[in-house]
Design an enzyme around this catalytic site. Structure first.
Site, PDB file in Angstrom:
ATOM      1  N   ASP A   1     -12.565  -5.583  -0.645  1.00  0.00           N
ATOM      2  CA  ASP A   1     -13.394  -6.796  -0.595  1.00  0.00           C
ATOM      3  C   ASP A   1     -14.675  -6.439   0.156  1.00  0.00           C
ATOM      4  O   ASP A   1     -14.793  -5.348   0.699  1.00  0.00           O
ATOM      5  CB  ASP A   1     -12.643  -7.933   0.135  1.00  0.00           C
TER       6      ASP A   1
ATOM      7  N   GLU B   1       0.831  -1.210   0.000  1.00  0.00           N
ATOM      8  CA  GLU B   1       0.000   0.000   0.000  1.00  0.00           C
ATOM      9  C   GLU B   1       0.864   1.259   0.000  1.00  0.00           C
ATOM     10  O   GLU B   1       0.392   2.344  -0.269  1.00  0.00           O
ATOM     11  CB  GLU B   1      -0.905   0.022   1.244  1.00  0.00           C
TER      12      GLU B   1
HETATM   13  N1  ADE Z   1      -8.984  -5.058   5.440  1.00  0.00           N
HETATM   14  C1  ADE Z   1      -9.381  -5.272   4.159  1.00  0.00           C
HETATM   15  N2  ADE Z   1     -10.377  -6.170   4.118  1.00  0.00           N
HETATM   16  C2  ADE Z   1     -10.633  -6.527   5.394  1.00  0.00           C
HETATM   17  C3  ADE Z   1     -11.528  -7.429   5.997  1.00  0.00           C
HETATM   18  N3  ADE Z   1     -12.367  -8.134   5.266  1.00  0.00           N
HETATM   19  N4  ADE Z   1     -11.503  -7.561   7.357  1.00  0.00           N
HETATM   20  C4  ADE Z   1     -10.641  -6.850   8.096  1.00  0.00           C
HETATM   21  N5  ADE Z   1      -9.753  -5.989   7.577  1.00  0.00           N
HETATM   22  C5  ADE Z   1      -9.752  -5.823   6.228  1.00  0.00           C
END
Ligand code: ADE
Length: 259
Positions: free
Chosen positions: A222, A20
């Site tokens: 996500d 990142e």
């Molecule tokens: N960072 C990116 N996606 C995540 C997720 N699903 N749970 C916790 N931290 C995250």
């Protein structure tokens, strides 16, 4: 320790993972590495602003330590977090950006001594971000998302900027069942988070303790559901760093310069 020859306040840019951060590191002028508490920090200039780039690593404890070093050792005047998160609220989709207004720890529960989610001895569950810095960050995110029409752009078509609450906890949320349980429990206590990640609330608390301005943006990698573990690494490698680089570019250009 302030950066040599600098009249300007030091802006710390914090990311969780090297993937990142690498776009920002590539652009850093006069980069110098310093290692404190086993962590590498990069000092230099971006758009004429003195900056320190740091990695929080993953989870609240690691993030707390990195934030404390940035403030206590490097005398950062403001901290901006840029990273990824899982989308929780409806309409918060992969490729969107969430700018945090405040943070809550979804895994904090000292009940029955204190109400669930309340940070003991602070009398509060949510830690707010700095209003002025958050306004600049929101503007920067809007500019980047609305002006990226080139086909080679990493910004996904139709990407939107959202503002609101982000929930942090020491858990990668990777099932739809877990995600809805987490949301209903929070909503039952009057909190409606837009996204979930693993560090922001810790940094917000450290910044509140020190009185240092904090703002945070998370690109949605996500949906915190059953495919989160597949979507997350692909997104982090291919897209997140470019979002971070573009939005931080815009933000740093807009920071006030003392006369
Ligand atoms: N960072 C990116 N996606 C995540 C997720 N699903 N749970 C916790 N931290 C995250």
């Amino acid at each position: 320790m302030k950066l040599a020859n600098s009249r300007l306040p030091l802006t710390a840019i914090l990311s969780a993972l090297p993937e990142e951060q690498h776009g920002l590191l590539e652009q850093l002028k006069g980069a110098q590495k310093q290692t404190v508490a086993g962590r590498d920090f990069w000092l230099g200039q971006l758009h004429g602003q003195p900056v320190a780039l740091g990695l929080s690593r993953i989870g609240k404890v690691s993030a707390t330590l990195t934030a404390a070093v940035l403030i206590g050792h490097f005398a950062a005047s403001r901290i901006v977090f840029t990273g990824v998160a899982g989308g929780l609220a409806q309409g918060v989709k992969v490729g969107d950006v969430v700018v945090a207004e405040d943070f809550i720890q979804h895994d904090l529960d000292a009940s029955p001594l204190f109400p669930r989610y309340e940070v003991p001895l602070y009398g509060r569950s949510r830690f707010p971000c700095d209003l002025a810095l958050t306004a600049l960050l929101t503007l920067a995110a809007h500019r980047v998302l609305t002006t990226s029409t080139q086909t080679a752009s990493p910004i996904l078509a139709g990407a939107q900027v959202h503002r609101g609450l982000i929930a942090s906890g020491d858990r990668f949320v990777s099932s739809a069942t877990e995600s809805s349980a987490l949301q209903s429990a929070l909503q039952g206590a009057g909190h409606t988070p837009l996204a979930v990640e693993m560090e922001g609330a810790a940094v917000a608390q450290v910044c509140a303790d020190y009185g240092v301005a904090f703002a945070a943006m998370r690109t949605i990698s996500d949906r915190a559901d059953d495919t989160a573990h597949i979507d997350f690494p692909t997104f982090v490698t291919d897209v997140a760093s470019l979002y971070a680089q573009r939005i931080m570019d815009e933000l740093l250009r807009s920071l006030p310069v003392p006369t």
